[in-house]
Write an enzyme that holds these catalytic residues in place. Structure first.
Site, mmCIF file in Angstrom:
data_model
loop_
_atom_site.group_PDB
_atom_site.id
_atom_site.type_symbol
_atom_site.label_atom_id
_atom_site.label_comp_id
_atom_site.label_asym_id
_atom_site.label_seq_id
_atom_site.Cartn_x
_atom_site.Cartn_y
_atom_site.Cartn_z
ATOM 1 N N CYS B 86 51.786 35.879 36.196
ATOM 2 C CA CYS B 86 50.843 36.730 36.926
ATOM 3 C C CYS B 86 50.525 37.999 36.135
ATOM 4 C CB CYS B 86 51.395 37.023 38.318
ATOM 5 S SG CYS B 86 50.130 37.596 39.456
ATOM 6 N N HIS B 203 53.427 31.716 40.656
ATOM 7 C CA HIS B 203 54.769 32.318 40.561
ATOM 8 C C HIS B 203 55.859 31.265 40.714
ATOM 9 C CE1 HIS B 203 53.822 36.700 40.818
ATOM 10 N NE2 HIS B 203 52.720 36.251 41.365
ATOM 11 N N GLU B 205 58.915 31.536 40.197
ATOM 12 C CA GLU B 205 60.145 32.126 40.748
ATOM 13 C C GLU B 205 60.093 32.218 42.267
ATOM 14 O OE1 GLU B 205 57.720 33.781 39.532
ATOM 15 O OE2 GLU B 205 57.481 35.709 40.538
#
Lengths: 103, 247
Positions: B86, B203, B205
């Protein structure tokens, strides 16, 4: 330090240097989709301005700088645009430079 | 192996990345403050998401001149693995470590939702455990995520197989409806020419644990671990001093 004394210090020039003010106009390159520009155009049209042919959104930056002459000031300004102010992949810029301090 | 998570002022996914690497993937990880001039002892660096420097001027434009970026440039040029997620992707673009640029989403809205992305290349250290065409469900959260590159850059990306992820439907089909932000050619993630630097808008994560409703993102971190452990020579644990100007 007050605004005024800071300004005096920032604008102090050596004998050979002069003060310039520069205005940099940044906009998206031709042909790139500009959703902000189109949204502003639609909003203006909804207010009755049907005579618009095009709206492009951009950025405006004002700088005060010291340089030995207009040529040197321009050179520095172009360098700053190339390094940081403008992303050449998507943006183009123009500028106006004149002698004097930023008000 | 050891990951490093770079922290810029305004990063806000640094803890998430740290947590996934340490507690989910089970590898060593350290934070790297953006003022550091050297990066030492890392196998893979992560530039996390967030709003570095408040997104002032352009996303990533100011962070690109953080002291740590010179060392990261030299780490990358020596083959070190770098992932930009990002805002991290935006910083890599501004640093010229990846080609192209980010523009405002076509909708002008901040989009925060799950997206489907298709693996286009599994010969990278970041996708080595994926199948080509595999669809991953990973959230996006951005307003400046419309990837743009001119024809010349696009030609290079295709010729060198640098498009790693494309936005797609649940079934892996490419359609305008499945392109959330209007990115050129559905691009969600690209690599550099030599394949050791990855940038992606989704994302991973945020989708690495079942409690978060998707574990699809974990494969990115696990691919890195598997790659580094299979060929320890990939590891660039030695010191990467700040190099000359990032070009």
């Amino acid at each position: 330090m007050t605004q005024r004394t800071r300004r005096r210090r920032d604008e102090r020039t050596h004998d050979t240097e002069r003060l310039f003010r520069a205005k940099v106009y940044i906009s998206l390159k031709k042909g790139l989709v500009d959703p902000q520009g189109s949204t502003i155009k639609e909003a203006l049209e909804s207010l009755g301005y049907g005579n618009l042919t095009r709206v492009r959104f951009g950025k405006y930056i004002e700088l005060g700088l010291r340089a030995k002459g207009r040529g040197a000031a321009e050179e520095k300004l172009k360098e700053m645009c190339g390094k940081l102010l403008v992303n050449p992949v998507i943006e183009k810029y123009s500028y106006h430079i004149e002698e004097g301090s930023v008000r | 192996m050891r990951f490093g998570v770079v922290v810029f002022p305004g990063s806000n996914c640094d803890d998430d990345c740290y947590d996934v690497v340490r507690d989910v993937v089970g590898e060593e990880v350290d934070f790297i403050w953006h003022k550091e001039r050297r990066v030492e002892g890392f196998d893979c660096l992560i530039l996390p998401g967030g709003f570095s420097y408040g997104d002032y001027l352009r996303t990533g434009a100011i962070a690109r001149f953080s002291p740590v970026m010179k060392a990261i440039g030299s780490f990358a040029r020596r083959g070190g693995l770098v992932i930009g997620i990002c805002n991290g992707f935006q910083i890599l673009l501004e640093s010229n470590l990846l080609p192209g640029a980010m523009m405002k989403n076509r909708s002008l809205r901040f989009i925060c939702k799950f997206a489907n992305i298709r693996v286009e290349n599994n010969l990278t250290p970041f996708t080595s455990l994926c199948q080509i065409g595999q669809v991953l469900r990973i959230p996006i959260a951005h307003i400046d995520g419309r990837y743009y590159a001119d024809d010349e850059i696009m030609r290079g990306l295709k010729e060198n197989n640098q498009i790693i992820f494309r936005y797609c439907s649940e079934d892996g089909e490419l359609s305008q409806e499945s392109n959330p932000n209007g990115s050129k050619d559905f691009i969600a993630g690209i690599s550099n020419r030599s394949g050791n630097v990855l940038g992606l808008m989704p994302h991973p994560e945020r989708a690495s644990e079942s409690i978060l409703s998707s574990e699809d993102g974990r494969v990115v971190f696990e691919s890195v671990v598997s790659t580094v452990k299979r060929s320890p020579r990939r590891s660039l644990r030695n010191d990467c001093p700040p190099s000359e100007e990032i070009s």
